[in-house]
Design an enzyme around this catalytic site. Structure first.
Site, PDB file in Angstrom:
ATOM      1  N   CYS A  36       0.789  -1.210   0.083  1.00  0.00           N
ATOM      2  CA  CYS A  36       0.033   0.089  -0.073  1.00  0.00           C
ATOM      3  C   CYS A  36       0.866   1.092   0.031  1.00  0.00           C
ATOM      4  O   CYS A  36       2.073   1.294   0.418  1.00  0.00           O
ATOM      5  CB  CYS A  36      -0.853   0.049   1.444  1.00  0.00           C
ATOM      6  SG  CYS A  36      -2.203  -1.327   1.786  1.00  0.00           S
ATOM      7  N   CYS A  40      -3.061   4.673   2.974  1.00  0.00           N
ATOM      8  CA  CYS A  40      -4.071   3.815   2.692  1.00  0.00           C
ATOM      9  C   CYS A  40      -5.153   3.676   4.073  1.00  0.00           C
ATOM     10  O   CYS A  40      -4.482   3.552   5.090  1.00  0.00           O
ATOM     11  CB  CYS A  40      -3.478   2.271   2.488  1.00  0.00           C
ATOM     12  SG  CYS A  40      -4.725   1.114   2.177  1.00  0.00           S
ATOM     13  N   CYS A  67      -2.400  -3.148  -3.588  1.00  0.00           N
ATOM     14  CA  CYS A  67      -3.747  -2.934  -2.857  1.00  0.00           C
ATOM     15  C   CYS A  67      -4.974  -2.582  -3.854  1.00  0.00           C
ATOM     16  O   CYS A  67      -4.441  -1.371  -4.899  1.00  0.00           O
ATOM     17  CB  CYS A  67      -3.725  -2.191  -1.405  1.00  0.00           C
ATOM     18  SG  CYS A  67      -5.040  -1.740  -0.831  1.00  0.00           S
ATOM     19  N   CYS A  70      -6.089   1.441  -2.430  1.00  0.00           N
ATOM     20  CA  CYS A  70      -5.227   2.605  -2.481  1.00  0.00           C
ATOM     21  C   CYS A  70      -4.522   2.728  -3.617  1.00  0.00           C
ATOM     22  O   CYS A  70      -3.767   3.945  -3.824  1.00  0.00           O
ATOM     23  CB  CYS A  70      -4.094   2.736  -1.238  1.00  0.00           C
ATOM     24  SG  CYS A  70      -2.890   1.542  -1.326  1.00  0.00           S
TER      25      CYS A  70
HETATM   26 ZN    ZN Z   1      -3.857   0.017   0.413  1.00  0.00          ZN
END
Ligand code: ZN
Length: 350
Positions: A36, A40, A67, A70
């Site tokens: 991330c 995030c 991810c 994000c």
């Molecule tokens: Zn994330």
């Protein structure tokens, strides 16, 4: 008390979901296999499961997936302050064995030392100096496991024992000597005599002379010795040092002797090179800091040479008083500019 956790600036940025760091680094969670950007909004992972990467590519190479929430593979532009901190730590971590000075670090980052200071304080709540000191302490903790206290100190990037000693209380939570439990502590014998330039102290370990210095009183000199060699057992030993003291006093009074006494000095390789170069300057002559820098093969290191002179532990034996500024000015002397002037005047009489 400061500790490694305070150096964990990336973790702090993740915990506070600091948007300013997006693009400056990425974090990955080992238990989920996902990476991330710092801001995030997914649930916070446990610290022990988190690792960090400088780029998304590095995270992917290590087997992590981006991810979906994000979207860390999109382009992000970190805030200038976050960029400076991230880059500063990159430089520091790449140079843990030779931690740069704050001025040098600021130079590499192309910002002023003052700006670096403000940025660090604002972003991680520590000054750059506190950060580098903590890194040196970490180095010391590692080094001291395989060497004696004094050697570890220098290997850890401390210019003198005193600078670690001063920080030791808050950083190690104890003195370095206590930290190094079971360490091979040394014994130092010393003597103090009257000389032309005030009280002269000569101190030696079993291996050789470790300190020659001038001062106003024996008390002050002894205190300085204890500060410098805090791990040592220190006692008066005039008998054993009599020959050395006589030789040093003779040279002080104008006898053209070359002081070839056994030495026991602990320092960085650079300091050692400078000091050995000092010993080659003939009686009655002087060299400039620039000439010494040239002689040790590093013409740009003029200031470092001046520092090595200023940290010379053995007055006269390493004749740092024979090094002057390029414009002929005496520049500084660890034991007072007046003493330097007197020493050089006396040597020129011959
Ligand atoms: Zn994330």
């Amino acid at each position: 008390m400061m500790n490694e956790q305070q150096l964990d600036w990336r973790w702090k940025a993740v915990q506070s979901r600091n948007r300013e760091f997006d693009g400056a680094f990425y974090f990955a969670v080992q238990t989920t296999g996902i990476f991330c950007r710092p801001s995030c909004s997914s649930r916070s992972p446990k610290r022990e499961n988190v690792c960090f990467f400088s780029t998304p590519t590095d995270a992917i190479k290590s087997g992590f997936r981006a991810c979906l929430r994000c979207k860390p593979t999109l382009e992000y532009s970190p805030a200038p302050a976050a960029r400076i901190v991230a880059r500063a730590f990159e430089i520091l971590l790449a140079n843990v064995d030779d931690i740069p000075t704050i001025d040098a670090l600021a130079g590499q980052l192309e910002v002023s030392p003052g700006h670096l200071q403000k940025t660090f304080k604002a972003i991680i709540g520590l000054s750059p100096k506190e950060v580098t000191d903590m890194m040196r302490i970490e180095n010391f903790k590692k080094n001291v496991k395989r060497a004696d206290v004094t050697t570890s100190l220098y290997d850890s990037g401390f210019g003198s024992s005193r600078s670690l000693y001063e920080k030791a209380g808050e950083n190690l939570g104890m003195t370095p000597a206590t930290y190094k439990k079971g360490g091979k502590d040394i014994t130092i014998g010393y003597t103090v005599v009257d000389s032309r330039l005030g009280k002269l102290m000569v101190a030696a370990t079993a291996k050789g002379i470790c300190s020659v210095s001038f001062g106003e009183t024996e008390e002050v000199l002894r205190k300085e010795l204890e500060d410098e060699f805090f791990a040592a057992e220190i006692f008066r030993d005039h008998m054993r040092l009599n020959d050395a003291v006589t030789a040093i006093l003779k040279s002080l009074d104008g006898e053209k002797t070359i002081l070839t006494l056994p030495l026991d000095l602990h320092a960085t390789a650079f300091q050692m090179r400078v000091w050995s170069e000092l010993r080659k300057i003939p009686y009655g002559e002087t060299r400039t800091y620039a000439q010494i820098a040239e002689a040790v093969g590093n013409p740009k290191a003029v200031r470092a040479v001046a520092r090595a002179c200023a940290t010379n532990p053995v007055a006269l034996v390493n004749p740092c008083h024979r090094v002057i500024a390029s414009d002929g000015k005496l520049a500084g002397y660890k034991w007072g500019i007046e003493r330097k002037k007197e020493l050089l005047d006396k040597e020129k009489e011959r």
